[in-house]
Design an enzyme around this catalytic site. Sequence first.
Site, PDB file in Angstrom:
ATOM      1  N   TYR A 132       0.687  -1.184   0.173  1.00 51.09           N
ATOM      2  CA  TYR A 132      -0.003  -0.081   0.149  1.00 51.09           C
ATOM      3  C   TYR A 132       1.512   0.960   0.173  1.00 51.09           C
ATOM      4  O   TYR A 132       1.790   1.176   0.120  1.00 51.09           O
ATOM      5  CB  TYR A 132      -1.101   0.296   1.401  1.00 51.09           C
ATOM      6  CG  TYR A 132      -1.667   1.230   1.642  1.00 51.09           C
ATOM      7  CD1 TYR A 132      -3.034   1.383   0.274  1.00 51.09           C
ATOM      8  CD2 TYR A 132      -1.035   2.623   2.461  1.00 51.09           C
ATOM      9  CE1 TYR A 132      -3.731   2.777   0.490  1.00 51.09           C
ATOM     10  CE2 TYR A 132      -2.204   3.336   2.589  1.00 51.09           C
ATOM     11  CZ  TYR A 132      -3.362   3.732   1.648  1.00 51.09           C
ATOM     12  OH  TYR A 132      -4.025   4.445   1.600  1.00 51.09           O
ATOM     13  N   ASP A 187       9.181   2.946  -0.588  1.00 48.42           N
ATOM     14  CA  ASP A 187       8.386   3.285   0.350  1.00 48.42           C
ATOM     15  C   ASP A 187       7.803   3.077   2.402  1.00 48.42           C
ATOM     16  O   ASP A 187       8.360   1.754   2.886  1.00 48.42           O
ATOM     17  CB  ASP A 187       6.978   2.983  -0.145  1.00 48.42           C
ATOM     18  CG  ASP A 187       5.767   3.653   0.876  1.00 48.42           C
ATOM     19  OD1 ASP A 187       5.874   3.937   2.204  1.00 48.42           O
ATOM     20  OD2 ASP A 187       4.355   3.938   0.518  1.00 48.42           O
ATOM     21  N   LYS A 206       3.860   8.165   9.018  1.00 51.04           N
ATOM     22  CA  LYS A 206       4.355   7.679   9.967  1.00 51.04           C
ATOM     23  C   LYS A 206       5.211   8.322  11.638  1.00 51.04           C
ATOM     24  O   LYS A 206       4.811   9.311  12.017  1.00 51.04           O
ATOM     25  CB  LYS A 206       4.454   6.314  10.266  1.00 51.04           C
ATOM     26  CG  LYS A 206       2.691   5.979   9.199  1.00 51.04           C
ATOM     27  CD  LYS A 206       1.959   4.571   9.430  1.00 51.04           C
ATOM     28  CE  LYS A 206       0.904   4.486   8.232  1.00 51.04           C
ATOM     29  NZ  LYS A 206       0.782   3.902   7.048  1.00 51.04           N
TER      30      LYS A 206
HETATM   31  C1  LIG Z   1       0.428   4.441   5.575  1.00 45.72           C
HETATM   32  C2  LIG Z   1       1.355   4.450   4.645  1.00 45.72           C
HETATM   33  C3  LIG Z   1       1.131   5.246   3.442  1.00 45.72           C
HETATM   34  C4  LIG Z   1      -0.131   6.454   3.628  1.00 45.72           C
HETATM   35  O1  LIG Z   1       0.364   7.015   4.314  1.00 45.72           O
HETATM   36  P1  LIG Z   1      -0.781   8.827   4.896  1.00 45.72           P
HETATM   37  O2  LIG Z   1      -0.322   9.526   5.256  1.00 45.72           O
HETATM   38  O3  LIG Z   1      -1.848   8.177   5.672  1.00 45.72           O
HETATM   39  O4  LIG Z   1      -1.293   9.064   3.296  1.00 45.72           O
HETATM   40  C5  LIG Z   1       1.633   5.019   2.052  1.00 45.72           C
HETATM   41  N1  LIG Z   1       2.756   3.694   1.728  1.00 45.72           N
HETATM   42  C6  LIG Z   1       2.595   3.057   3.056  1.00 45.72           C
HETATM   43  C7  LIG Z   1       4.408   2.026   3.348  1.00 45.72           C
HETATM   44  C8  LIG Z   1       1.966   2.821   4.465  1.00 45.72           C
HETATM   45  O5  LIG Z   1       1.929   2.500   5.681  1.00 45.72           O
END
Ligand SMILES: *Cc1c(COP(=O)(O)O)cnc(C)c1O
Length: 441
Positions: free
Chosen positions: A143, A238, A266
């Site tokens: 994601y 990511d 995060k």
């Molecule tokens: C949570 C998440 C996102 C998106 O971040 P938001 O602050 O919710 O937009 C993108 N990549 C990864 C791996 C995530 O866990």
Amino acid sequence: MPRKSAQAFAEACNYLPGGVNSPVRAFGGVDTGPLFIGHALGSKIYDIDGNEYIDYVGSWGPMILGHAHPAVIKAIGTAAKKGTSFGAPTLAETALAEKIIAAFDSIEKVRLVNSGTEAVMTAIRLARAYTKKDLVIKMAGCYHGHSDSLLVVGGSGLAENATASSAGVPDSIAGLTIVIPYNDIDAAKVAFDIRKGQIAAVLVEPVAANMGVVPPVDGYLQTLRNLCDQNEALLIFDEVITGFRLAAGGAQELFGVRADITCLGKIIGGGLPAAAFGGRTDIMDMLAPAGAVYQAGTLAGNPIATAAANATLDILTGSPKRSKERLGTPEKDCYQRLESSAALLEAGLANAARDAGIAVMINRVGSIMSCFFTDRPVRNFADVQSTNIKQFKRFFAEMLEQGVYLAPSAYEAMFVSLAHSQYDIEKTIEAAQNSFHKIKN
Ligand SMILES: *Cc1c(COP(=O)(O)O)cnc(C)c1O
């Protein structure tokens, strides 16, 4: 479901689509409605009915220090008194950038944004501008936020254009993404072969943590690195979950593979809305106003979010020596402590499941883990989908009943924080022993 939470959810559904502001919060993945939260402290979270739970969601990753950490709360208060937003540069942003750059070998410059979604969305724009190519490879089950080109599912054939997984995303945009299975080295090679000269970037969670936790198989990340180098594509990690979670330098530090662009979120917001992406200077200087790739944000580098971020990183990694302002005292051996708490929990869950005769496969990297209900290894999204989701739902309900708040979905990770004490972990294992026995019948 606790009475006040049930009422609150019914009421919220009148005003908010589905009653929430982010889908997973609605508990759609389990057979109960969501808890409404009143407050949280340390390792505990409290619903509005007054029930206490040991929290393994941790706001889906940010709360690595535990809830309402005194140094973070103090930093937020101090910053708020000086004004909440200026739309002009501040010293705190430079300090935060410096800390991120000190932690990641592959980052020379960084841009602060508000969410992980924005970070990844712009990283892709940057990769396309840098390589002058259009296609992006992504892995099924990873994601990367909710930008159009990433809400996609794979086509039926090898390296085929993806189609939209959300209504409202045009297939012409989805088609610029190629989806392949996670941990599948051959699929990555084939995609580069078939789409020779068209791939701008490979985008991957270096440890997948949005289909439950799925670590990379040996050599996977290095192979992606090599394929990108051979094909003049950029490797985007990511690390929105893994950054400052698995190590200060994220999965890159743990696995020794460098990304060209790294996305963070995060944890770096310390529980407030902040995220970032960074990389080599020649790539990052393509961003406006230095370069031609446009990106902007009214609240980017917001002073309160930046203060929470600085305090959190000071505690996790210690501030760089020349940093004048220290918002938190570094905690000793953070990552070792997280590792041993999580290892204790893993062993306890595994034993409890075995004693009850329930087949589980626990995937863990540092302080993130998943307990999959299956007797087979879980290496990709298809493996996760073939686990016993019904059994997970029953386990979730039993654990909640016994005061343990797990992520309300079989496709999400458990997050262990520095606030989880040995006692918390032991209580959790006890709850798991009871829960495994109950769902056995
Ligand atoms: C949570 C998440 C996102 C998106 O971040 P938001 O602050 O919710 O937009 C993108 N990549 C990864 C791996 C995530 O866990």
